[in-house]
Enzyme design. Structure first.
Site, PDB file in Angstrom:
ATOM      1  N   LYS A   1      41.816  35.194  45.093  1.00 31.68           N
ATOM      2  CA  LYS A   1      41.632  35.824  43.791  1.00 31.68           C
ATOM      3  C   LYS A   1      42.936  35.889  43.000  1.00 31.68           C
ATOM      4  O   LYS A   1      42.944  35.665  41.783  1.00 31.68           O
ATOM      5  CB  LYS A   1      41.030  37.215  43.965  1.00 31.68           C
ATOM      6  CG  LYS A   1      39.625  37.208  44.561  1.00 31.68           C
ATOM      7  CD  LYS A   1      38.654  36.378  43.733  1.00 31.68           C
ATOM      8  CE  LYS A   1      37.226  36.513  44.212  1.00 31.68           C
ATOM      9  NZ  LYS A   1      36.264  35.727  43.410  1.00 31.68           N
TER      10      LYS A   1
ATOM     11  N   TYR B   1      40.725  36.407  50.946  1.00 35.19           N
ATOM     12  CA  TYR B   1      40.050  36.807  49.711  1.00 35.19           C
ATOM     13  C   TYR B   1      41.084  37.197  48.650  1.00 35.19           C
ATOM     14  O   TYR B   1      41.018  36.736  47.500  1.00 35.19           O
ATOM     15  CB  TYR B   1      39.116  37.973  50.007  1.00 35.19           C
ATOM     16  CG  TYR B   1      38.224  38.356  48.855  1.00 35.19           C
ATOM     17  CD1 TYR B   1      37.063  37.639  48.580  1.00 35.19           C
ATOM     18  CD2 TYR B   1      38.535  39.439  48.036  1.00 35.19           C
ATOM     19  CE1 TYR B   1      36.234  37.993  47.525  1.00 35.19           C
ATOM     20  CE2 TYR B   1      37.721  39.800  46.979  1.00 35.19           C
ATOM     21  CZ  TYR B   1      36.572  39.073  46.729  1.00 35.19           C
ATOM     22  OH  TYR B   1      35.763  39.430  45.679  1.00 35.19           O
TER      23      TYR B   1
END
Length: 241
Positions: A150, A146
């Site tokens: 990002k 994650y």
């Protein structure tokens, strides 16, 4: 009605921040083209705000490209689709890598490319907002892919801003803190879990989906005409202290 006469493609529009963006942009006059994996979410959203919708699993690159072709040329793009797989760096599986990086990063780059090509063919102009996270700036356990997705999307946002600026296309990102969608409210309802994070927020609260949606609308508006390549924290001061 500052967006009257415009259209916006929103990925992940069925739930959470994406749905809040769809509601807000519709309230302010835009036609919403909603992309989501879940047909029932799209149906309820159409009943609520009207607009058009495209059901798509953005993890499939070919399907993502077909969905953008079906969505057509729009004035704005909001990339809200995202998932997480909570596994440590020593436990992460190939399926986890593919799922998280495929949706959070690859799909966003595909939609940005398709949007940009359509805008350039239409004479340029328009704006993109990508949704990243404070997880791209700080290390949180079990957020390996994650965080990578990002942080990668923020780097891509700057490249897109550089390359597309000549066509009058602005590209920015927002990096929200914990955002209290329906799922997140349940996950963070325990004070023993939320208190250590809350104390790191000078505003002493987490974000609502509407907080994030309003920041995105600002970046799409004429008031942000000289903003491109920026990553705006929507974090109650978390990253500042």
């Amino acid at each position: 009605m500052e967006f009257s006469g415009t259209s916006v493609i929103i990925t992940g529009a069925g739930k959470g921040i994406g749905r809040a963006c769809a509601r807000l942009m519709a309230q302010r006059g835009a036609e919403v083209i909603a992309l989501s994996r879940t047909a029932s979410d799209l149906a309820s959203l159409r009943e609520e705000i009207g607009g058009r919708s495209v059901q798509v699993d953005l993890a499939d690159p070919a399907a993502a490209r077909r969905a953008m072709a079906q969505a057509g040329t729009a004035d704005f793009l909001i990339n809200s689709a995202g998932i997480n797989v909570l596994q440590s760096s020593t436990e992460m599986t190939d399926a986890g890598y593919e799922a998280v990086l495929g949706v959070n990063l690859r799909a966003a780059l595909i939609t940005c490319q398709a949007f940009a090509l359509a805008r350039i063919a239409a004479g340029g102009g328009g704006a993109i907002v990508n949704i990243t996270s404070i997880a791209g700036h700080r290390g949180f356990a079990e957020h390996l892919c994650y965080a990578a997705s990002k942080a990668g999307l923020e780097g891509a946002t700057r490249v897109l801003a550089k390359e597309l600026g000549v066509h009058g296309i602005r590209v920015n990102a927002v990096a929200p803190t914990i955002t209290l969608t329906e799922l997140a409210e349940a996950a963070w309802s325990d004070p023993a879990k939320s208190a250590p994070m809350m104390v790191r927020h000078p505003l002493q609260r987490f974000a609502s989906a509407e907080d994030v949606a309003r920041s995105i609308a600002m970046l799409l508006s004429r008031d942000a005409a000289m903003l491109t390549g920026a990553v705006v924290p929507v974090d109650g001061g978390f990253l500042a202290v």
